[in-house]
Scaffold this motif. Structure first.
Motif, PDB file in Angstrom:
ATOM      1  N   ASP A 168       0.844  -1.200   0.000  1.00  0.00           N
ATOM      2  CA  ASP A 168       0.000   0.000   0.000  1.00  0.00           C
ATOM      3  C   ASP A 168       0.877   1.248   0.000  1.00  0.00           C
ATOM      4  O   ASP A 168       1.113   1.863   1.050  1.00  0.00           O
ATOM      5  CB  ASP A 168      -0.917   0.001   1.234  1.00  0.00           C
ATOM      6  CG  ASP A 168      -1.870   1.194   1.247  1.00  0.00           C
ATOM      7  OD1 ASP A 168      -2.028   1.850   0.186  1.00  0.00           O
ATOM      8  OD2 ASP A 168      -2.452   1.479   2.316  1.00  0.00           O
ATOM      9  N   PRO A 169       1.388   1.645  -1.173  1.00  0.00           N
ATOM     10  CA  PRO A 169       2.248   2.839  -1.223  1.00  0.00           C
ATOM     11  C   PRO A 169       1.508   4.112  -0.809  1.00  0.00           C
ATOM     12  O   PRO A 169       2.131   5.075  -0.364  1.00  0.00           O
ATOM     13  CB  PRO A 169       2.683   2.893  -2.689  1.00  0.00           C
ATOM     14  CG  PRO A 169       1.662   2.094  -3.429  1.00  0.00           C
ATOM     15  CD  PRO A 169       1.216   1.028  -2.485  1.00  0.00           C
ATOM     16  N   PHE A 170       0.168   4.113  -0.918  1.00  0.00           N
ATOM     17  CA  PHE A 170      -0.594   5.307  -0.570  1.00  0.00           C
ATOM     18  C   PHE A 170      -0.726   5.493   0.946  1.00  0.00           C
ATOM     19  O   PHE A 170      -1.277   6.494   1.398  1.00  0.00           O
ATOM     20  CB  PHE A 170      -1.987   5.250  -1.202  1.00  0.00           C
ATOM     21  CG  PHE A 170      -1.961   5.447  -2.690  1.00  0.00           C
ATOM     22  CD1 PHE A 170      -2.033   6.723  -3.231  1.00  0.00           C
ATOM     23  CD2 PHE A 170      -1.848   4.366  -3.551  1.00  0.00           C
ATOM     24  CE1 PHE A 170      -1.999   6.913  -4.607  1.00  0.00           C
ATOM     25  CE2 PHE A 170      -1.817   4.539  -4.921  1.00  0.00           C
ATOM     26  CZ  PHE A 170      -1.889   5.820  -5.455  1.00  0.00           C
ATOM     27  N   SER A 171      -0.203   4.514   1.730  1.00  0.00           N
ATOM     28  CA  SER A 171      -0.211   4.690   3.181  1.00  0.00           C
ATOM     29  C   SER A 171       0.773   5.772   3.615  1.00  0.00           C
ATOM     30  O   SER A 171       0.669   6.312   4.715  1.00  0.00           O
ATOM     31  CB  SER A 171       0.131   3.363   3.873  1.00  0.00           C
ATOM     32  OG  SER A 171       1.451   2.948   3.533  1.00  0.00           O
ATOM     33  N   ASP A 172       1.721   6.112   2.748  1.00  0.00           N
ATOM     34  CA  ASP A 172       2.658   7.207   3.014  1.00  0.00           C
ATOM     35  C   ASP A 172       2.942   7.911   1.692  1.00  0.00           C
ATOM     36  O   ASP A 172       4.046   7.833   1.152  1.00  0.00           O
ATOM     37  CB  ASP A 172       3.943   6.661   3.636  1.00  0.00           C
ATOM     38  CG  ASP A 172       4.876   7.772   4.120  1.00  0.00           C
ATOM     39  OD1 ASP A 172       4.455   8.943   4.132  1.00  0.00           O
ATOM     40  OD2 ASP A 172       6.038   7.463   4.462  1.00  0.00           O
ATOM     41  N   PRO A 173       1.941   8.620   1.142  1.00  0.00           N
ATOM     42  CA  PRO A 173       2.063   9.174  -0.220  1.00  0.00           C
ATOM     43  C   PRO A 173       3.128  10.247  -0.377  1.00  0.00           C
ATOM     44  O   PRO A 173       3.618  10.471  -1.488  1.00  0.00           O
ATOM     45  CB  PRO A 173       0.661   9.741  -0.483  1.00  0.00           C
ATOM     46  CG  PRO A 173       0.097  10.002   0.875  1.00  0.00           C
ATOM     47  CD  PRO A 173       0.651   8.924   1.755  1.00  0.00           C
ATOM     48  N   GLN A 174       3.507  10.920   0.705  1.00  0.00           N
ATOM     49  CA  GLN A 174       4.525  11.957   0.619  1.00  0.00           C
ATOM     50  C   GLN A 174       5.882  11.486   1.129  1.00  0.00           C
ATOM     51  O   GLN A 174       6.831  12.264   1.138  1.00  0.00           O
ATOM     52  CB  GLN A 174       4.087  13.187   1.419  1.00  0.00           C
ATOM     53  CG  GLN A 174       2.842  13.854   0.888  1.00  0.00           C
ATOM     54  CD  GLN A 174       3.017  14.337  -0.549  1.00  0.00           C
ATOM     55  OE1 GLN A 174       4.053  14.894  -0.904  1.00  0.00           O
ATOM     56  NE2 GLN A 174       1.999  14.130  -1.368  1.00  0.00           N
ATOM     57  N   GLY A 175       5.963  10.226   1.530  1.00  0.00           N
ATOM     58  CA  GLY A 175       7.211   9.696   2.059  1.00  0.00           C
ATOM     59  C   GLY A 175       7.673   8.469   1.315  1.00  0.00           C
ATOM     60  O   GLY A 175       8.014   8.525   0.120  1.00  0.00           O
TER      61      GLY A 175
END
Length: 396
Positions: free
Chosen positions: A245-252
């Motif tokens: 789930d890359p969107f769990s940390d979208p800015q990191g």
């Protein structure tokens, strides 16, 4: 009969021999000939397309960070020219010289892997040696060294590979030393690549299949422990989390993967056109390096990306054809190892860019920026071309 005798008189009655697994090196003689032009053309096509795409992917990033849109492509062109010259020179050198210096090459690679651990870190890793005009990753030499030492040992012990004393323990020792040093850098993608090359060469070389089944079982066990036991492998678990789930940390941690998927999706069937990528304008980090294939997909679309993948498939296929036609086991194993490196590295890079695999940071052969890595790669392709110059002929 008389006509046939007259036609055949004065010519050596030789025919090509498809080497059987039982044929020993003494039962064949080498015939020197021209290099495999199909393989050479495929290398040059991939290199040319790679340079075009590198310039397209890098000029915005290069202008912003280096103040010169041509910074990356100029340096890569210089190294590409040196690499092509080196490839052609190496292709004319008898590859058997590597047989004599296999151990020395391996020890040199291990020494560099040790040295890199004591130099100042860069980007929280100790993978690079500063040569002044450029940087060099000892792991690039380590890949080549593992292929050479494995080919050397397999050619010497080809009839004893079923015995674990000759077909398992020496190779596990070599892989353990190299993989251990690379994990200390840390360089997970390079470690995975070297382990994959070693496994393929052992399998082709004749190691008993039971050892691969045992190794596969142990690997599954390690993965299960890493997933089920909290905190067992925190570094790996964080990678798995942001892969799922890359969107769990979208800015990191998930940012690079998300931007890569945006680029791939924006390309559609035919792409937005060369030079027209939007993600390369400082949205996608390092577009000239590990994630250059995302820009390829955006600008060339599904069709263009599929053609490039097909070129890689053809290159790997032709490399294995050269391996099968080699004059001896050493040449065959060299070709298998070197072309397996290209194939596995390509698969891993595309898998990371498309989020099929966790982000491990691995470059795309012929495309990603890296001068010394490109020179090494082209030199290795020169070794494969050297193998293609010598084919098996049946002794009279």
């Amino acid at each position: 009969m008389a006509v046939a005798d007259a036609a055949g008189r004065g010519r050596p009655q030789r025919r090509r021999l498809r080497r059987s697994p039982r044929a020993s090196d003494e039962q064949v003689q080498r015939a020197r000939g021209p290099m495999d032009l199909t393989f050479l053309v495929l290398v040059l096509i991939l290199l040319s397309v790679g340079l075009i795409m590198l310039f397209s992917a890098s000029y915005a990033y290069s202008y912003y960070y280096e103040g010169n849109s041509f910074y990356y492509i100029t340096r890569q062109l210089i190294f590409a020219g040196l690499g092509v010259v080196g490839m052609l020179v190496v292709s004319r050198i008898d590859y058997h010289i590597l047989h004599r210096f296999a151990l020395l090459i391996f020890l040199a690679a291990v020494a560099l892997l040790l040295i890199v651990l004591i130099v100042p870190s860069r980007e929280d890793a100790k993978r690079w040696l500063n040569l002044g005009f450029t940087t060099f990753q000892p792991s690039e030499l380590a890949k080549f060294a593992v292929v050479v030492i494995f080919a050397h040992l397999i050619s010497l012990n080809h009839d004893r590979m079923k015995n674990p004393r000759y077909g398992v323990w020496p190779f596990l020792g070599i892989l353990g030393v190299v993989a251990g040093l690379m994990l200390l850098e840390p360089h997970l993608s390079g470690t995975i690549l070297i382990l994959a090359i070693g496994v393929v060469m052992m399998f082709v070389g004749g190691t008993d299949i039971r050892w691969f089944m045992l190794g596969g079982g142990l690997l599954v066990g390690v993965v299960v422990v890493a997933v089920l036991v909290p905190g067992a492998v925190p570094y790996a678990m964080s990678r798995l989390q942001y892969w799922i789930d890359p969107f769990s940390d979208p800015q990191g941690a998930g940012y690079q993967t998300i931007q890569s998927l945006y680029a791939i999706g924006s390309g559609g069937l035919l792409g937005v056109g060369i030079g027209n990528s939007r993600q390369k304008h400082l949205y996608l980090p390092e577009p000239q390096n590990d994630f250059i294939f995302a820009v390829v997909c955006e600008e060339l679309g599904f069709v263009g990306a599929a053609i490039i993948i097909l070129l890689f498939v053809l290159l790997v296929w032709r490399g294995y054809v050269i391996a099968m036609r080699s004059a001896d086991r050493f040449g065959s194993m060299l070709a298998v190892g070197l072309i397996t490196q290209v194939g596995v590295q390509t698969v891993l890079n595309i898998a990371v860019v498309s989020n099929t695999n966790p982000n491990t940071g691995i470059s795309l052969p012929f495309f990603s920026y890296g001068g010394t890595a490109l020179v090494m790669l082209l030199g290795q392709m020169g070794v494969v071309l050297s193998v293609s110059r010598q084919t098996s002929l049946e002794k009279e």
